[in-house]
Scaffold this motif. Structure first.
Motif, PDB file in Angstrom:
ATOM      1  N   HIS A 227       0.811  -1.222   0.000  1.00  0.00           N
ATOM      2  CA  HIS A 227       0.000   0.000   0.000  1.00  0.00           C
ATOM      3  C   HIS A 227       0.844   1.272   0.000  1.00  0.00           C
TER       4      HIS A 227
ATOM      5  N   TRP B 179      -6.211  -3.029  -0.786  1.00  0.00           N
ATOM      6  CA  TRP B 179      -6.128  -3.998  -1.874  1.00  0.00           C
ATOM      7  C   TRP B 179      -7.233  -5.045  -1.833  1.00  0.00           C
TER       8      TRP B 179
ATOM      9  N   ASN C 142       1.207   0.599  -4.731  1.00  0.00           N
ATOM     10  CA  ASN C 142       0.493   1.849  -4.978  1.00  0.00           C
ATOM     11  C   ASN C 142       1.242   2.989  -4.308  1.00  0.00           C
ATOM     12  N   SER C 143       1.508   4.057  -5.050  1.00  0.00           N
ATOM     13  CA  SER C 143       2.092   5.271  -4.500  1.00  0.00           C
ATOM     14  C   SER C 143       3.437   4.980  -3.819  1.00  0.00           C
TER      15      SER C 143
ATOM     16  N   GLY D 117       4.555   1.771  -4.569  1.00  0.00           N
ATOM     17  CA  GLY D 117       5.123   1.641  -5.895  1.00  0.00           C
ATOM     18  C   GLY D 117       6.615   1.901  -5.902  1.00  0.00           C
TER      19      GLY D 117
ATOM     20  N   VAL E 258       0.503   1.123  -9.369  1.00  0.00           N
ATOM     21  CA  VAL E 258      -0.622   2.044  -9.484  1.00  0.00           C
ATOM     22  C   VAL E 258      -0.177   3.398  -8.943  1.00  0.00           C
ATOM     23  N   SER E 259      -0.085   4.399  -9.797  1.00  0.00           N
ATOM     24  CA  SER E 259       0.361   5.741  -9.406  1.00  0.00           C
ATOM     25  C   SER E 259       1.615   5.683  -8.540  1.00  0.00           C
TER      26      SER E 259
ATOM     27  N   VAL F  94      -5.976   6.078  -6.527  1.00  0.00           N
ATOM     28  CA  VAL F  94      -6.111   4.686  -6.073  1.00  0.00           C
ATOM     29  C   VAL F  94      -6.981   3.896  -7.054  1.00  0.00           C
TER      30      VAL F  94
END
Length: 331
Positions: A59, A68, A126-127, A130, A150-151, A297
């Protein structure tokens, strides 16, 4: 960089029970992994059948493994998935050394995979997750079959104005100032602000999902280490952005060998949509999914679209078969 726990959007995985104060979706389990100096909460989604390849979900800043749940539910027929709470977030306590750097988070992911013997995995981030996943894939390619981001939080020359408050948390004393300035805000007001910041369309959040997010906001704000985790993690991202040479995130993105899927939202207020093509050029052989209506998200707003794109990645690259195990446990 998502800035706190987010409510879920409409999903087939309805919230049904609690473990302590952490909600667990139907079909999920929550367990604790104890490692020297580190304790991780891991959200497990048992696969619909044996022999599926393994996946791990990471996350973003202030989020948790619950971010998720929708995507994991939709991929239960494709992967054997689990999502961890990074140290200091979700249900994981702070790390013993109070190190919240991107490198420390990547080390936590690697230690978990090594200890569990789960690698190689299909790694999702994500973020902040990531950036962490990029570092893991670059330094330990043996642990990563595919990489889905994701982003992802990668260095930008021109930071979006809406992302500045999150970045400012890295400045000494600013977290305490934020805390004082926002003391009058209710958990509902805080949650609504985060939702509007992180979603492309906050109306996609169900009333039940919003209520659950408010409860989680109240729990998180009561934790004695809440601001420490937010502040030091924000500082860790800024530090990672300033690193050059082989340790720079863009350089590490170029070192990733695993087939990669990059997902960007056109309404993302925290990671600029204009970074999508630069990222696609950095991750060799990657594929790019742009969702014009999504925010920060996308895996929560459009889990069915992200799941379909991931399945295509597996099909086209053959990575969904190469790391499967037979039902009797032999490779």
């Amino acid at each position: 960089m998502s800035s706190t726990e987010l409510p879920g959007v409409r999903s087939t995985a309805e919230l049904s029970s609690q473990v302590g104060a952490v909600r667990v979706a139907e079909g999920e389990q929550l367990r604790t992994v104890a490692l020297p100096g580190l304790e991780l909460a891991v959200r497990v989604r048992p696969p619909l059948r044996t022999g599926l390849p393994r996946a791990l979900f990471v996350h973003g800043l202030g989020g948790s493994s619950q971010n998720w749940s929708d995507l994991m539910a939709r991929l239960a027929d494709t992967v054997d998935g689990e999502a961890l709470d990074l140290p200091g977030f979700g249900w994981s306590p702070p790390p013993a050394d109070r190190d919240y750097s991107v490198t420390a988070f990547a080390r936590a992911v690697i230690r978990h995979l090594d200890a569990a013997g789960r690698g190689p995995v299909h790694l999702f981030g994500n973020s902040l997750g990531g950036a962490v996943s990029t570092r893991v894939a670059a330094v330990r390619p043996d642990l990563v079959s595919t990489l889905t981001l994701v982003s992802p939080a990668l260095p930008e020359l021109r930071v979006q104005k809406s992302a500045v408050p999150t970045a400012l948390l890295a400045v000494p004393g600013v977290a305490a100032l934020f805390n004082r300035l926002t003391q009058g805000l209710s958990a509902e007001q805080r949650t609504r602000g985060v939702t509007e910041l992180c979603y492309g369309d906050s109306s996609r959040v169900t009333p039940e999902g919003f209520r659950n997010a408010v409860e989680e906001m109240e729990r998180r704000m009561a934790l004695p280490y809440f601001w420490e985790a937010m502040t030091r993690s924000s500082r860790g991202i800024v530090d990672a952005y300033t690193l050059g040479g082989q340790h720079g995130l863009w350089r590490q993105a170029q070192r990733v060998l695993a087939p990669s899927l990059l997902v960007y939202g056109g309404r993302d207020q925290l990671v600029s949509y204009r970074m999508a093509h630069k990222a696609a050029a950095a991750y060799r052989g990657s594929r790019l999914l742009c969702l014009p209506e999504a925010g920060h998200v996308a895996m929560m707003e459009y889990p069915e679209v992200v799941a379909a794109a991931f399945r295509e990645l597996l099909s086209d690259t053959g990575t969904g078969e190469s790391d499967r195990y037979t039902e009797d446990g032999r490779g």
